[in-house]
Design a protein around this motif. Structure first.
Motif, mmCIF file in Angstrom:
data_model
loop_
_atom_site.group_PDB
_atom_site.id
_atom_site.type_symbol
_atom_site.label_atom_id
_atom_site.label_comp_id
_atom_site.label_asym_id
_atom_site.label_seq_id
_atom_site.Cartn_x
_atom_site.Cartn_y
_atom_site.Cartn_z
ATOM 1 N N ALA A 655 0.823 -1.212 0.000
ATOM 2 C CA ALA A 655 0.000 0.000 0.000
ATOM 3 C C ALA A 655 0.856 1.261 0.000
ATOM 4 O O ALA A 655 0.476 2.287 0.567
ATOM 5 C CB ALA A 655 -0.938 -0.001 1.202
ATOM 6 N N LYS A 656 2.022 1.205 -0.649
ATOM 7 C CA LYS A 656 2.926 2.356 -0.616
ATOM 8 C C LYS A 656 2.290 3.610 -1.209
ATOM 9 O O LYS A 656 2.677 4.727 -0.865
ATOM 10 C CB LYS A 656 4.212 2.033 -1.359
ATOM 11 N N ALA A 657 1.294 3.435 -2.084
ATOM 12 C CA ALA A 657 0.653 4.601 -2.707
ATOM 13 C C ALA A 657 -0.012 5.496 -1.669
ATOM 14 O O ALA A 657 -0.101 6.714 -1.865
ATOM 15 C CB ALA A 657 -0.365 4.150 -3.749
ATOM 16 N N VAL A 658 -0.463 4.923 -0.540
ATOM 17 C CA VAL A 658 -1.131 5.754 0.466
ATOM 18 C C VAL A 658 -0.157 6.721 1.116
ATOM 19 O O VAL A 658 -0.559 7.756 1.640
ATOM 20 C CB VAL A 658 -1.827 4.897 1.547
ATOM 21 N N LEU A 659 1.137 6.396 1.079
ATOM 22 C CA LEU A 659 2.126 7.308 1.645
ATOM 23 C C LEU A 659 2.287 8.561 0.789
ATOM 24 O O LEU A 659 2.742 9.596 1.276
ATOM 25 C CB LEU A 659 3.485 6.610 1.787
ATOM 26 N N ASP A 660 1.920 8.438 -0.476
ATOM 27 C CA ASP A 660 2.060 9.569 -1.395
ATOM 28 C C ASP A 660 0.781 10.381 -1.524
ATOM 29 O O ASP A 660 0.703 11.294 -2.342
ATOM 30 C CB ASP A 660 2.497 9.068 -2.779
ATOM 31 N N GLY A 661 -0.214 10.047 -0.701
ATOM 32 C CA GLY A 661 -1.472 10.789 -0.736
ATOM 33 C C GLY A 661 -2.458 10.164 -1.702
ATOM 34 O O GLY A 661 -2.101 9.784 -2.813
ATOM 35 N N VAL A 662 -3.681 10.011 -1.272
ATOM 36 C CA VAL A 662 -4.729 9.454 -2.128
ATOM 37 C C VAL A 662 -5.888 10.439 -2.202
ATOM 38 O O VAL A 662 -6.158 11.179 -1.256
ATOM 39 C CB VAL A 662 -5.231 8.091 -1.589
ATOM 40 N N ARG A 663 -6.541 10.450 -3.356
ATOM 41 C CA ARG A 663 -7.693 11.325 -3.592
ATOM 42 C C ARG A 663 -7.379 12.784 -3.234
ATOM 43 O O ARG A 663 -8.136 13.456 -2.522
ATOM 44 C CB ARG A 663 -8.906 10.841 -2.802
ATOM 45 N N GLY A 664 -6.232 13.228 -3.700
ATOM 46 C CA GLY A 664 -5.871 14.622 -3.492
ATOM 47 C C GLY A 664 -5.213 14.924 -2.168
ATOM 48 O O GLY A 664 -4.851 16.080 -1.899
ATOM 49 N N GLY A 665 -5.046 13.906 -1.313
ATOM 50 C CA GLY A 665 -4.419 14.121 -0.018
ATOM 51 C C GLY A 665 -2.931 14.382 -0.148
ATOM 52 O O GLY A 665 -2.288 13.987 -1.127
ATOM 53 N N ALA A 666 -2.362 15.034 0.834
ATOM 54 C CA ALA A 666 -0.937 15.343 0.821
ATOM 55 C C ALA A 666 -0.126 14.108 1.194
ATOM 56 O O ALA A 666 -0.575 13.275 1.984
ATOM 57 C CB ALA A 666 -0.636 16.486 1.791
ATOM 58 N N PRO A 667 1.080 13.964 0.651
ATOM 59 C CA PRO A 667 1.930 12.823 1.008
ATOM 60 C C PRO A 667 2.463 12.958 2.427
ATOM 61 O O PRO A 667 2.570 14.057 2.974
ATOM 62 C CB PRO A 667 3.069 12.901 -0.017
ATOM 63 N N VAL A 668 2.811 11.830 3.030
ATOM 64 C CA VAL A 668 3.384 11.864 4.370
ATOM 65 C C VAL A 668 4.815 12.380 4.286
ATOM 66 O O VAL A 668 5.440 12.402 3.222
ATOM 67 C CB VAL A 668 3.356 10.469 5.030
ATOM 68 N N ASP A 669 5.346 12.768 5.420
ATOM 69 C CA ASP A 669 6.716 13.272 5.498
ATOM 70 C C ASP A 669 7.672 12.075 5.512
ATOM 71 O O ASP A 669 7.989 11.518 6.559
ATOM 72 C CB ASP A 669 6.872 14.113 6.775
ATOM 73 N N ARG A 670 8.122 11.675 4.314
ATOM 74 C CA ARG A 670 8.981 10.501 4.194
ATOM 75 C C ARG A 670 10.321 10.708 4.902
ATOM 76 O O ARG A 670 10.878 9.779 5.486
ATOM 77 C CB ARG A 670 9.228 10.170 2.717
ATOM 78 N N ASP A 671 10.861 11.902 4.830
ATOM 79 C CA ASP A 671 12.138 12.167 5.486
ATOM 80 C C ASP A 671 12.030 11.965 6.995
ATOM 81 O O ASP A 671 12.902 11.346 7.616
ATOM 82 C CB ASP A 671 12.603 13.596 5.178
ATOM 83 N N ALA A 672 10.956 12.505 7.575
ATOM 84 C CA ALA A 672 10.765 12.353 9.016
ATOM 85 C C ALA A 672 10.586 10.884 9.388
ATOM 86 O O ALA A 672 11.115 10.414 10.403
ATOM 87 C CB ALA A 672 9.564 13.169 9.476
ATOM 88 N N LEU A 673 9.860 10.153 8.551
ATOM 89 C CA LEU A 673 9.613 8.735 8.822
ATOM 90 C C LEU A 673 10.913 7.930 8.734
ATOM 91 O O LEU A 673 11.199 7.087 9.594
ATOM 92 C CB LEU A 673 8.582 8.208 7.830
ATOM 93 N N ALA A 674 11.721 8.196 7.700
ATOM 94 C CA ALA A 674 12.999 7.482 7.548
ATOM 95 C C ALA A 674 13.933 7.795 8.714
ATOM 96 O O ALA A 674 14.578 6.889 9.266
ATOM 97 C CB ALA A 674 13.655 7.848 6.219
ATOM 98 N N ASP A 675 14.020 9.059 9.100
ATOM 99 C CA ASP A 675 14.879 9.436 10.229
ATOM 100 C C ASP A 675 14.412 8.761 11.521
ATOM 101 O O ASP A 675 15.226 8.331 12.344
ATOM 102 C CB ASP A 675 14.883 10.958 10.408
ATOM 103 N N PHE A 676 13.100 8.686 11.691
ATOM 104 C CA PHE A 676 12.528 8.038 12.874
ATOM 105 C C PHE A 676 12.940 6.569 12.919
ATOM 106 O O PHE A 676 13.351 6.051 13.970
ATOM 107 C CB PHE A 676 11.006 8.175 12.833
ATOM 108 N N MET A 677 12.844 5.878 11.779
ATOM 109 C CA MET A 677 13.181 4.456 11.725
ATOM 110 C C MET A 677 14.668 4.225 12.022
ATOM 111 O O MET A 677 15.035 3.279 12.719
ATOM 112 C CB MET A 677 12.792 3.892 10.356
#
Length: 729
Positions: A655-677
């Motif tokens: 479901a990686k597409a949901v991270l990029d925003g669906v139905r006009g939604g904004a994408p998640v902060d991938r940088d923040a998520l990667a740094d967190f991990m």
């Protein structure tokens, strides 16, 4: 890499055969016969007190009669004799021994004791052991064949296997192909002494090996294996077939991470992370290794298809797409030059269909291949159809032109640094019956396959190899320093004899480690809960039980959400405590945690860590929330992870597409998520006392993250109580 200390053993200049025999059915005879027939140049010492000579070679009565130290002993005697045999090897300075016999650790407790005694004798005298319970080894470049296989072709593919039958299958397939040569084979056996990772290090320094195949059933020390794989794979591709893909995960795990960490799912992820090229079918192992040994890796996934029929062109395009490969867009100049060479019916938009333009002149194939490989957008070429069989299909008069074209095409991978793989209708014929052009395609160093899917899988392996090399540029982070807050938590857990880190302790530890978590306050009674609500100053709040006895809070009625006023906080506290006492007998309750509700929206994710018995700490990432175990959309990596590892994990969930925003939604902060991990990876690397960790759900937003739940479980061995109480389990 520097040469391995195993070189003298696995590339021996002298061999003693203990248990040499006149009986042609016995291994002690067949191995001696093969050494002689294959022209082994080193010294051979058959050991048999009852014989004066075997196969014309003088026998010695015992190891003590050897004229000097020997590189390798082949032990063909029963298990009961092996301990004394290894002791004699040690006394005589034998460097290594291949122990064929079974009946050791694989046979139960008595066998384990026998194996331990053998190992003690070996280590006392500095003897390294291959096996026991092994099918043996061969080194074609040394003419040292201690397995007894016939018709081994000398080559550059090394082979490691935990199955003698799988080895036989691959050797037989290589012989049937007629063009795939092997360098060294090592039967892992019980891995009593020399480990899987040591064999990889040997291959890394072996000048005669440029690709390794490994058939893996299980790993005694997966962590060491991964480290060795990381050392070798940037220089030499390693094709791994891991069996046991259907084994179940550990149902006794106490976290989502543990429950979802099935053996194969973890193995596949961490082996790929360390640089392995994974085979998923037994019939693709050798073709992939052959392609990797002959061809340059792909610089990208952009390929051109050159076909002599629309059907093959279409099927090839579908197969590429299914394997994650792409059709390269051809430049106008490329299309113009192709048009000049081909008839009007030809298609010059990738895939290229020559439309009969080569039927009377196969040399046009070479011209078109050159044009395609000169296009900067094309990084590899798949030829599909009749190629290699034009002289058979149409006329023997085309034989010379087809061979000339093949010689030109065969030079192109080196000339352009781009791979070529051929799918041919004539590729399945046996070597002794193949038309000469097909033989010439092989001899030119171009892999040929009758299966279009196999040919495409080879291209995919070449793409993966190129990507692995680029990924290794991003090294894992250095191990972080231990945090002071978590040190205090550990001390408290040891004092109280508990493995469960309470949630407020876990949150404080993560904040001390530099992670930005929402505030949370612990209340031990309803009055403190009201005060916490006022101090937080945000509405609504969530309230959760904090207890060493309750890991799954919702199931115990220990969670209240969307609490928006003081009265509801008071009643919520009382209800949570009552629910928990009804669900669990005499629970140890530390209090109730009060924390702001996560903002609406965002994507619910999970980041977890579980300590795998073989590979050590493993991170899990995927879709989170209450349905995490139902959806099972998660991926794994071995710790420590790099930032690049984190980003690839984000891209691998279904479901990686949901991270990029669906139905006009904004994408998640991938940088923040990667740094967190990466920060969580640092924490667990710094604290090996952590057994399992679950952060679920994590709400990912366009501008950051919010962690709603923190669970940390410590290893049993890290919680040392008083001498009377021992260790809590």
């Amino acid at each position: 890499m520097a040469p391995s200390e195993l070189v003298d053993i696995l590339s021996p200049n002298s061999i003693a055969i203990i248990g040499a025999s006149r009986n042609p059915a016995k291994r002690g005879h067949r191995s001696l016969r093969k050494l002689l027939d294959d022209g082994y140049a080193g010294a051979i010492y058959p050991i048999n007190p009852k014989e004066s000579e075997i196969c014309g070679v003088r026998c010695l009565p015992d190891l003590g009669s050897l004229p000097g130290p020997v590189d390798l002993a082949l032990v063909c005697t029963p298990a009961a004799t092996v301990v004394s045999v290894i002791a004699e090897c040690a006394a005589k300075g034998v460097r290594g021994a291949v122990v064929l016999a079974g009946g050791f650790a694989e046979a139960g407790a008595d066998g384990s004791q026998l194996q331990d005694a053998m190992l003690a004798a070996a280590r006392a005298g500095g003897v390294r052991i291959v096996g026991p319970n092994t099918s043996g080894m061969f080194n074609t470049h040394k003419a040292c064949n201690l397995v007894g296989f016939s018709n081994l072709l000398k080559g550059s593919i090394g082979l490691l296997s935990q199955s003698g039958n799988m080895t036989l299958s691959l050797v037989t397939e290589a012989h049937g192909n007629g063009h795939v040569g092997l360098s060294t084979y090592l039967g892992i056996g019980n891995e009593a002494d020399i480990r899987f990772d040591e064999y990889l290090d040997y291959f890394a320094g072996d000048p005669n090996t440029n690709v390794v195949i490994a058939y893996v059933e299980g790993l005694k020390d997966g962590r060491r294996f991964l480290n060795a794989l990381r050392r070798i794979s940037p220089e030499k591709p390693v094709v791994i077939y891991k069996s046991g893909r259907t084994s179940a995960g550990r149902s006794s795990a106490k976290s989502h991470s543990g429950a979802l960490a099935g053996e194969y799912a973890v193995s596949e992820a961490v082996l790929r992370q360390a640089g392995a090229i994974l085979a998923h079918r037994s019939d693709e192992i050798l073709p992939m290794a052959e392609a990797l040994s002959l061809l340059p890796s792909l610089r990208s996934r952009r390929l051109a298809i050159l076909a002599d029929g629309g059907g093959h062109a279409t099927v090839a395009a579908d197969a590429l797409s299914e394997r994650g490969l792409a059709l390269a867009p051809l430049s106008e100049d490329t299309r113009r030059r192709l048009t000049a060479e081909l008839p009007p019916a030809a298609s010059v938009i990738n895939p290229v269909d020559v439309a009969g333009g080569t039927d009377s002149d196969p040399s046009v194939f070479a011209t078109c291949a050159e044009i395609l490989l000169q296009d900067p957008m094309v990084d590899g070429l798949l030829i599909s159809g009749l190629y290699g069989g034009y002289a058979v299909r149409f006329s023997q008069d085309l034989l010379s032109a087809e061979i000339d074209a093949t010689n030109l095409i065969g030079a192109m991978p080196r000339r352009f640094g781009k791979p070529i793989v051929v799918h041919s209708l004539y590729g399945a014929l046996q070597a002794d019956k193949r038309p000469l052009p097909i033989l010439e395609v092989h001899r030119a160093g171009i892999p040929v396959h009758s299966s279009l899917e196999t040919a495409v899988r080879c291209m995919q392996a070449l793409a993966e190899c190129g990507e692995m090399g680029r990924a290794f540029a991003a090294l894992p982070p250095q191990r972080a320093q231990r945090g002071a807050v978590f040190e205090e938590v550990l001390a408290r857990c040891r004092t109280e004899g508990r493995r469960v880190v309470l949630e407020h302790e876990g949150r404080a530890s993560l904040r001390d480690f530099g992670l930005d978590l929402t505030p949370a306050l612990l209340a031990v009674n309803e009055k403190e809960a009201e005060e916490a609500f006022r101090r937080l100053g945000t509405k609504p709040v969530a309230m959760k039980i904090v207890s060493r006895d309750i890991l799954h809070k919702t199931e115990a009625g220990g969670v209240k959400l969307d609490i928006g006023d003081v009265a509801s906080v008071r009643s919520g506290f009382l209800e949570i405590v009552a629910n928990v006492k009804a669900a669990v007998i005499n629970p140890n309750i530390a209090g109730v945690l009060v924390t702001p509700m996560a903002s609406k929206g965002g994507v619910e994710l999970i980041v977890g860590v579980v300590r795998d018995a073989s590979y050590g700490p493993i991170m899990m990432f995927g879709l989170g929330g209450v349905l995490v175990e139902l959806l099972r959309d998660v991926v794994f990596r071995a710790l420590p992870i790099s930032r690049n590892d984190a980003f690839t994990m984000l891209d691998e969930i279904k479901a990686k597409a949901v991270l990029d925003g669906v139905r006009g939604g904004a994408p998640v902060d991938r940088d923040a998520l990667a740094d967190f991990m990466v920060s969580i990876s640092d924490l667990v690397e710094a604290f090996p006392e952590i057994d399992e960790l679950d952060l679920n759900p994590i709400h990912a937003y366009p501008d950051g993250l919010a962690v709603s739940d923190v669970r940390i479980l410590l290893t049993a061995s890290s919680i040392v109580r008083s001498s009377k109480q021992g260790i809590e389990t």
